[in-house]
Design a protein around this motif. Structure first.
Motif, mmCIF file in Angstrom:
data_model
loop_
_atom_site.group_PDB
_atom_site.id
_atom_site.type_symbol
_atom_site.label_atom_id
_atom_site.label_comp_id
_atom_site.label_asym_id
_atom_site.label_seq_id
_atom_site.Cartn_x
_atom_site.Cartn_y
_atom_site.Cartn_z
ATOM 1 N N ASP A 6 6.026 11.279 -40.171
ATOM 2 C CA ASP A 6 4.669 10.877 -39.794
ATOM 3 C C ASP A 6 3.871 10.490 -41.034
ATOM 4 O OD1 ASP A 6 5.399 11.654 -37.233
ATOM 5 O OD2 ASP A 6 4.359 13.579 -37.357
ATOM 6 N N HIS A 7 4.003 11.295 -42.055
ATOM 7 C CA HIS A 7 3.269 11.068 -43.306
ATOM 8 C C HIS A 7 3.652 9.709 -43.919
ATOM 9 C CE1 HIS A 7 1.052 12.124 -46.911
ATOM 10 N NE2 HIS A 7 2.123 11.884 -47.651
ATOM 11 N N THR A 63 -9.005 6.663 -45.062
ATOM 12 C CA THR A 63 -9.445 8.033 -45.338
ATOM 13 C C THR A 63 -8.285 9.023 -45.294
ATOM 14 O OG1 THR A 63 -9.955 8.583 -43.030
ATOM 15 C CG2 THR A 63 -11.710 7.532 -44.328
ATOM 16 N N TYR A 64 -7.121 8.577 -44.851
ATOM 17 C CA TYR A 64 -5.949 9.462 -44.817
ATOM 18 C C TYR A 64 -5.523 9.757 -46.251
ATOM 19 C CZ TYR A 64 -1.345 11.320 -43.694
ATOM 20 O OH TYR A 64 -0.246 12.128 -43.580
ATOM 21 N N ARG A 65 -5.280 11.017 -46.549
ATOM 22 C CA ARG A 65 -4.944 11.439 -47.907
ATOM 23 C C ARG A 65 -3.461 11.763 -48.043
ATOM 24 N NH1 ARG A 65 -8.251 8.710 -49.385
ATOM 25 N NH2 ARG A 65 -10.402 9.149 -49.003
ATOM 26 N N ASP A 66 -2.956 11.549 -49.243
ATOM 27 C CA ASP A 66 -1.535 11.787 -49.526
ATOM 28 C C ASP A 66 -1.110 13.216 -49.223
ATOM 29 O OD1 ASP A 66 -1.214 9.203 -50.336
ATOM 30 O OD2 ASP A 66 -1.463 9.633 -52.457
ATOM 31 N N THR A 72 -2.488 17.141 -38.169
ATOM 32 C CA THR A 72 -3.779 17.814 -38.323
ATOM 33 C C THR A 72 -4.891 16.779 -38.427
ATOM 34 O OG1 THR A 72 -2.686 19.641 -39.458
ATOM 35 C CG2 THR A 72 -5.073 19.469 -39.728
ATOM 36 N N TRP A 73 -4.671 15.734 -39.199
ATOM 37 C CA TRP A 73 -5.659 14.664 -39.341
ATOM 38 C C TRP A 73 -5.905 13.987 -37.993
ATOM 39 C CZ3 TRP A 73 -5.158 9.078 -39.661
ATOM 40 C CH2 TRP A 73 -6.282 8.424 -40.194
ATOM 41 N N SER A 140 -3.360 26.028 -30.055
ATOM 42 C CA SER A 140 -2.416 27.059 -30.464
ATOM 43 C C SER A 140 -1.249 27.180 -29.482
ATOM 44 C CB SER A 140 -3.143 28.401 -30.580
ATOM 45 O OG SER A 140 -2.234 29.434 -30.873
ATOM 46 N N CYS A 141 -1.552 27.331 -28.212
ATOM 47 C CA CYS A 141 -0.516 27.617 -27.212
ATOM 48 C C CYS A 141 0.239 26.385 -26.722
ATOM 49 C CB CYS A 141 -1.135 28.345 -26.024
ATOM 50 S SG CYS A 141 -1.776 29.970 -26.440
ATOM 51 N N PHE A 142 -0.458 25.291 -26.483
ATOM 52 C CA PHE A 142 0.184 24.114 -25.916
ATOM 53 C C PHE A 142 0.697 23.146 -26.968
ATOM 54 C CE2 PHE A 142 -2.456 25.613 -22.421
ATOM 55 C CZ PHE A 142 -1.597 25.507 -21.342
ATOM 56 N N HIS A 143 0.126 23.203 -28.177
ATOM 57 C CA HIS A 143 0.526 22.271 -29.230
ATOM 58 C C HIS A 143 1.136 22.971 -30.433
ATOM 59 C CE1 HIS A 143 -1.186 18.874 -27.109
ATOM 60 N NE2 HIS A 143 -2.189 19.664 -26.806
ATOM 61 N N ASN A 144 1.312 24.292 -30.320
ATOM 62 C CA ASN A 144 1.986 25.097 -31.350
ATOM 63 C C ASN A 144 1.437 24.879 -32.753
ATOM 64 O OD1 ASN A 144 3.790 26.219 -29.420
ATOM 65 N ND2 ASN A 144 4.963 24.316 -29.501
ATOM 66 N N MET A 145 0.135 24.730 -32.843
ATOM 67 C CA MET A 145 -0.477 24.530 -34.154
ATOM 68 C C MET A 145 -0.792 25.885 -34.780
ATOM 69 S SD MET A 145 -2.835 21.197 -33.594
ATOM 70 C CE MET A 145 -2.609 20.556 -35.239
ATOM 71 N N LYS A 146 -0.748 25.923 -36.086
ATOM 72 C CA LYS A 146 -1.053 27.137 -36.837
ATOM 73 C C LYS A 146 -2.573 27.295 -36.962
ATOM 74 C CE LYS A 146 3.196 27.082 -39.587
ATOM 75 N NZ LYS A 146 4.011 26.421 -38.652
ATOM 76 N N TYR A 147 -2.994 28.534 -37.158
ATOM 77 C CA TYR A 147 -4.430 28.814 -37.240
ATOM 78 C C TYR A 147 -5.120 27.988 -38.318
ATOM 79 C CZ TYR A 147 -3.688 32.907 -34.200
ATOM 80 O OH TYR A 147 -3.379 33.741 -33.162
ATOM 81 N N HIS A 148 -4.493 27.841 -39.479
ATOM 82 C CA HIS A 148 -5.150 27.087 -40.555
ATOM 83 C C HIS A 148 -5.295 25.605 -40.177
ATOM 84 C CE1 HIS A 148 -0.951 26.290 -41.819
ATOM 85 N NE2 HIS A 148 -1.442 25.201 -42.368
ATOM 86 N N GLU A 149 -4.357 25.083 -39.392
ATOM 87 C CA GLU A 149 -4.468 23.689 -38.946
ATOM 88 C C GLU A 149 -5.612 23.543 -37.944
ATOM 89 O OE1 GLU A 149 0.185 22.292 -39.223
ATOM 90 O OE2 GLU A 149 -0.453 23.430 -37.465
ATOM 91 N N ILE A 150 -5.710 24.505 -37.030
ATOM 92 C CA ILE A 150 -6.782 24.472 -36.025
ATOM 93 C C ILE A 150 -8.137 24.609 -36.724
ATOM 94 C CG2 ILE A 150 -7.735 25.601 -33.985
ATOM 95 C CD1 ILE A 150 -4.802 26.541 -33.393
#
Length: 184
Positions: A6-7, A63-66, A72-73, A140-150
Motif C-alpha cells: 500500500d505504501h 500530504t501523504y508522508r513516507d 491509518t492515513w 478495533s473489532c471489525f477492522h482489526n486496527m491497533k489502539y495507536h492507529e485508532i
C-alpha cells in the motif's frame, strides 16, 4: 513478481502515477464501504463516502508522508469524511445492516432465530453508543486496527481510545444482559 505494498502504491500516486490509485481502490473499497455502512446505516451514503475518500486521497496525495501507514492515513480521511457528512446532513442514523454474514446457514431454525435476535441486539447496542465510542469499537473489532492507529485517526490519545472501547463494550454487555433478564 511481488505485489506492491500500500505504501509503495501511495508513494507512486503521490508522485503522479494516478493509475496506482485503482489498485488501492480495489484493495480497500469494500472495507471502507463496510466501515461507513456500520456508521450510517445508509448504503447509498456509504457508497458516496467511499468515493469521497478516494477523491480526497487523490486531491491530498501530496500530504501523504513516507513514514505514514497508508491504512491509518486512509481511515483518517474516512473519519473526517463521515464527520463532514453528518455536519451536512444533520442526521445520525446508525446501523450495522451488513452483519447478516455472521449468521450460519447450517443452523437449524431455532438457532437461526437466536442468531437473528443476537444480531438485532448487536445493532441496537451499537446504535445506542455515542459516535466516538461506536467508531473506535468498529475500527478495533471489525477492522482489526491497533489502539495507536485508532488514536491517530480520531486525533486523540491511546488512553482515550482504550477507555472508549472499554466503555462501549461495557454498555453493549448491559444491553445483552438486560435482554437475557440478568439485570432487573
Amino acid at each position: 513478481m511481488r505485489e506492491a505494498t500500500d505504501h509503495q502504491l501511495m508513494l507512486s500516486v503521490r508522485t503522479g502515477d494516478i493509475d496506482k490509485l485503482g489498485h488501492l481502490f480495489e484493495r480497500y473499497h469494500k472495507q471502507l464501504y463496510a466501515f461507513f455502512l456500520r456508521q450510517t446505516g445508509d448504503s447509498q451514503a456509504s457508497e458516496d463516502l467511499v468515493q469521497d475518500v478516494f477523491y480526497k486521497i487523490l486531491k491530498y496525495r501530496n500530504t501523504y508522508r513516507d513514514k505514514s501507514k497508508f491504512m491509518t492515513w486512509m481511515f483518517s480521511i474516512a473519519h473526517n469524511s463521515k464527520n463532514d457528512h453528518y455536519r451536512k446532513k444533520k442526521q445520525n442514523v446508525e446501523s450495522i445492516d451488513d452483519v447478516k454474514p455472521l449468521m450460519t446457514s447450517e443452523a437449524n431454525p431455532e438457532q437461526q432465530s437466536i442468531q437473528k435476535n443476537n444480531i438485532d441486539l448487536l445493532k441496537t447496542a451499537l446504535a445506542n453508543l455515542r459516535d466516538e465510542k461506536r467508531e473506535a469499537l468498529i475500527l478495533s473489532c471489525f477492522h482489526n486496527m491497533k489502539y495507536h492507529e485508532i488514536a491517530e485517526i480520531m486525533n486523540c490519545k491511546v488512553g482515550t481510545i482504550k477507555t472508549r472501547i472499554h466503555r462501549a463494550m461495557k454498555e453493549m454487555s448491559m444491553v445483552f444482559k438486560k435482554s437475557n433478564g440478568e439485570l432487573i
